[in-house]
Design a protein around this motif. Structure first.
Motif, PDB file in Angstrom:
ATOM      1  N   PRO A  26       9.272  -5.302  -2.005  1.00 41.33           N
ATOM      2  CA  PRO A  26       9.812  -4.559  -3.147  1.00 41.33           C
ATOM      3  C   PRO A  26       8.767  -3.749  -3.918  1.00 41.33           C
ATOM      4  O   PRO A  26       9.038  -3.273  -5.009  1.00 41.33           O
ATOM      5  CB  PRO A  26      10.351  -5.676  -4.037  1.00 41.33           C
ATOM      6  CG  PRO A  26       9.339  -6.778  -3.841  1.00 41.33           C
ATOM      7  CD  PRO A  26       8.904  -6.664  -2.382  1.00 41.33           C
ATOM      8  N   ASP A  27       7.552  -3.584  -3.377  1.00 41.11           N
ATOM      9  CA  ASP A  27       6.511  -2.933  -4.170  1.00 41.11           C
ATOM     10  C   ASP A  27       6.723  -1.434  -4.361  1.00 41.11           C
ATOM     11  O   ASP A  27       6.253  -0.877  -5.347  1.00 41.11           O
ATOM     12  CB  ASP A  27       5.107  -3.232  -3.622  1.00 41.11           C
ATOM     13  CG  ASP A  27       4.961  -3.005  -2.137  1.00 41.11           C
ATOM     14  OD1 ASP A  27       5.908  -3.309  -1.402  1.00 41.11           O
ATOM     15  OD2 ASP A  27       3.895  -2.542  -1.703  1.00 41.11           O
ATOM     16  N   ARG A  28       7.443  -0.766  -3.445  1.00 39.22           N
ATOM     17  CA  ARG A  28       7.724   0.661  -3.631  1.00 39.22           C
ATOM     18  C   ARG A  28       9.209   0.996  -3.583  1.00 39.22           C
ATOM     19  O   ARG A  28       9.621   2.022  -4.094  1.00 39.22           O
ATOM     20  CB  ARG A  28       6.981   1.481  -2.584  1.00 39.22           C
ATOM     21  CG  ARG A  28       5.491   1.338  -2.756  1.00 39.22           C
ATOM     22  CD  ARG A  28       4.736   2.473  -2.134  1.00 39.22           C
ATOM     23  NE  ARG A  28       3.322   2.190  -2.305  1.00 39.22           N
ATOM     24  CZ  ARG A  28       2.456   2.100  -1.328  1.00 39.22           C
ATOM     25  NH1 ARG A  28       2.842   2.320  -0.092  1.00 39.22           N
ATOM     26  NH2 ARG A  28       1.214   1.823  -1.560  1.00 39.22           N
ATOM     27  N   LEU A  52       5.934  -4.447   5.825  1.00 43.17           N
ATOM     28  CA  LEU A  52       7.280  -4.814   5.376  1.00 43.17           C
ATOM     29  C   LEU A  52       7.213  -5.184   3.902  1.00 43.17           C
ATOM     30  O   LEU A  52       8.048  -4.787   3.114  1.00 43.17           O
ATOM     31  CB  LEU A  52       7.785  -6.049   6.137  1.00 43.17           C
ATOM     32  CG  LEU A  52       8.017  -5.946   7.614  1.00 43.17           C
ATOM     33  CD1 LEU A  52       6.837  -6.430   8.401  1.00 43.17           C
ATOM     34  CD2 LEU A  52       9.229  -6.755   7.960  1.00 43.17           C
ATOM     35  N   SER A  53       6.217  -6.010   3.575  1.00 43.88           N
ATOM     36  CA  SER A  53       5.955  -6.579   2.251  1.00 43.88           C
ATOM     37  C   SER A  53       6.900  -7.724   1.905  1.00 43.88           C
ATOM     38  O   SER A  53       6.558  -8.548   1.073  1.00 43.88           O
ATOM     39  CB  SER A  53       5.957  -5.519   1.150  1.00 43.88           C
ATOM     40  OG  SER A  53       4.958  -4.548   1.387  1.00 43.88           O
ATOM     41  N   VAL A 164       9.047   4.752   5.341  1.00 42.60           N
ATOM     42  CA  VAL A 164      10.408   4.649   4.812  1.00 42.60           C
ATOM     43  C   VAL A 164      10.350   4.682   3.291  1.00 42.60           C
ATOM     44  O   VAL A 164      11.206   5.258   2.635  1.00 42.60           O
ATOM     45  CB  VAL A 164      11.099   3.354   5.296  1.00 42.60           C
ATOM     46  CG1 VAL A 164      12.389   3.115   4.532  1.00 42.60           C
ATOM     47  CG2 VAL A 164      11.387   3.445   6.783  1.00 42.60           C
ATOM     48  N   GLY A 165       9.317   4.056   2.749  1.00 46.74           N
ATOM     49  CA  GLY A 165       9.152   4.004   1.294  1.00 46.74           C
ATOM     50  C   GLY A 165       8.624   5.310   0.740  1.00 46.74           C
ATOM     51  O   GLY A 165       8.177   6.180   1.488  1.00 46.74           O
ATOM     52  N   PRO A 166       8.645   5.450  -0.592  1.00 41.89           N
ATOM     53  CA  PRO A 166       8.088   6.648  -1.218  1.00 41.89           C
ATOM     54  C   PRO A 166       6.645   6.869  -0.754  1.00 41.89           C
ATOM     55  O   PRO A 166       5.893   5.917  -0.584  1.00 41.89           O
ATOM     56  CB  PRO A 166       8.137   6.320  -2.708  1.00 41.89           C
ATOM     57  CG  PRO A 166       9.199   5.300  -2.830  1.00 41.89           C
ATOM     58  CD  PRO A 166       9.163   4.505  -1.559  1.00 41.89           C
ATOM     59  N   ASP A 167       6.299   8.107  -0.541  1.00 41.86           N
ATOM     60  CA  ASP A 167       5.045   8.453   0.080  1.00 41.86           C
ATOM     61  C   ASP A 167       3.978   8.821  -0.936  1.00 41.86           C
ATOM     62  O   ASP A 167       4.261   9.336  -2.002  1.00 41.86           O
ATOM     63  CB  ASP A 167       5.295   9.640   1.022  1.00 41.86           C
ATOM     64  CG  ASP A 167       4.242   9.782   2.080  1.00 41.86           C
ATOM     65  OD1 ASP A 167       3.332   8.941   2.127  1.00 41.86           O
ATOM     66  OD2 ASP A 167       4.328  10.732   2.852  1.00 41.86           O
ATOM     67  N   TYR A 168       2.729   8.562  -0.556  1.00 44.54           N
ATOM     68  CA  TYR A 168       1.604   9.021  -1.366  1.00 44.54           C
ATOM     69  C   TYR A 168       1.480  10.542  -1.280  1.00 44.54           C
ATOM     70  O   TYR A 168       0.910  11.179  -2.137  1.00 44.54           O
ATOM     71  CB  TYR A 168       0.283   8.468  -0.833  1.00 44.54           C
ATOM     72  CG  TYR A 168       0.174   6.977  -0.765  1.00 44.54           C
ATOM     73  CD1 TYR A 168       0.343   6.198  -1.906  1.00 44.54           C
ATOM     74  CD2 TYR A 168      -0.133   6.346   0.429  1.00 44.54           C
ATOM     75  CE1 TYR A 168       0.205   4.822  -1.849  1.00 44.54           C
ATOM     76  CE2 TYR A 168      -0.276   4.973   0.485  1.00 44.54           C
ATOM     77  CZ  TYR A 168      -0.112   4.218  -0.654  1.00 44.54           C
ATOM     78  OH  TYR A 168      -0.249   2.859  -0.580  1.00 44.54           O
TER      79      TYR A 168
END
Length: 195
Positions: A26-28, A52-53, A164-168
């Motif tokens: 759930p970090d991003r 995955l986190s 998949v998560g928000p990108d830098y």
């Protein structure tokens, strides 16, 4: 074979492979975007290239197809992450696919950070590193860079679906991938997510 290498033998009729990396839940992200399920519907297996986190990401993806995953650098900090292999070799009929995150374990991650801060970022350095982890394969799947990569290098498909998560990196949108096997030919496709 390295001690951290895990080998999986899958049925030869598995010809459509979903690829996911860097979900960072759930970090991003709080959960997987709905378009992940839409874009990967109908795949035979899903390869998750790490970060995955949270362990429940695998259960969520298993509603689509069986999931094979490796440890990413973010997974090192979770108890679940330590149960994951650093590298996997997936055999589907005559086709062999290497799966790794790209950070090279704890020592590799520290060395990479030193190179990044002294030499700057270079995606080809990451590609060389992940490709060197596997011999006699038709494809290498990795994550970690959050940047899509889909190229043949010396007859081997080197494939990263992006994050998949928000990108830098604002110029790279979220994405997943599909690898298609036709006899011994392997082809990759990057699929942007629309959420």
């Amino acid at each position: 074979l390295r001690k951290s290498m895990h080998i999986d033998h899958l049925p030869s009729h598995f010809t459509r492979i979903g690829v996911v990396a860097d979900t960072h839940i759930p970090d991003r992200l709080k959960k997987l975007p709905p378009s992940v399920f839409e874009k990967l519907r109908g795949v035979d297996v899903i390869l998750h290239a790490g970060d995955l986190s949270a362990a429940h990401v695998v259960k969520d993806l298993e509603t689509i197809a069986p999931v094979l995953t490796v440890q990413g650098n973010r997974d090192i900090i979770t108890r679940y992450g330590w149960t994951l292999p650093t590298d996997r070799l997936i055999e589907i009929g005559e086709v062999r696919i290497g799966l790794t995150h790209g950070h090279g374990g704890v020592k590799g991650y520290i060395a990479e950070k030193l190179r990044y801060h002294t030499l700057g970022y270079n995606v080809e350095r990451t590609v060389d590193r992940v490709q060197s982890r596997f011999k006699d394969v038709e494809a290498v799947v990795f994550g970690h860079t959050h940047r899509p990569y889909n190229k043949m290098c010396n007859g081997v498909l080197i494939f990263n679906p992006g994050s998949v998560g928000p990108d830098y990196y604002t110029r790279y949108g979220a994405g997943v991938g599909i690898i298609t096997i036709n006899n011994s030919a392997v082809r990759g496709e990057i699929i942007p997510l629309t959420d």
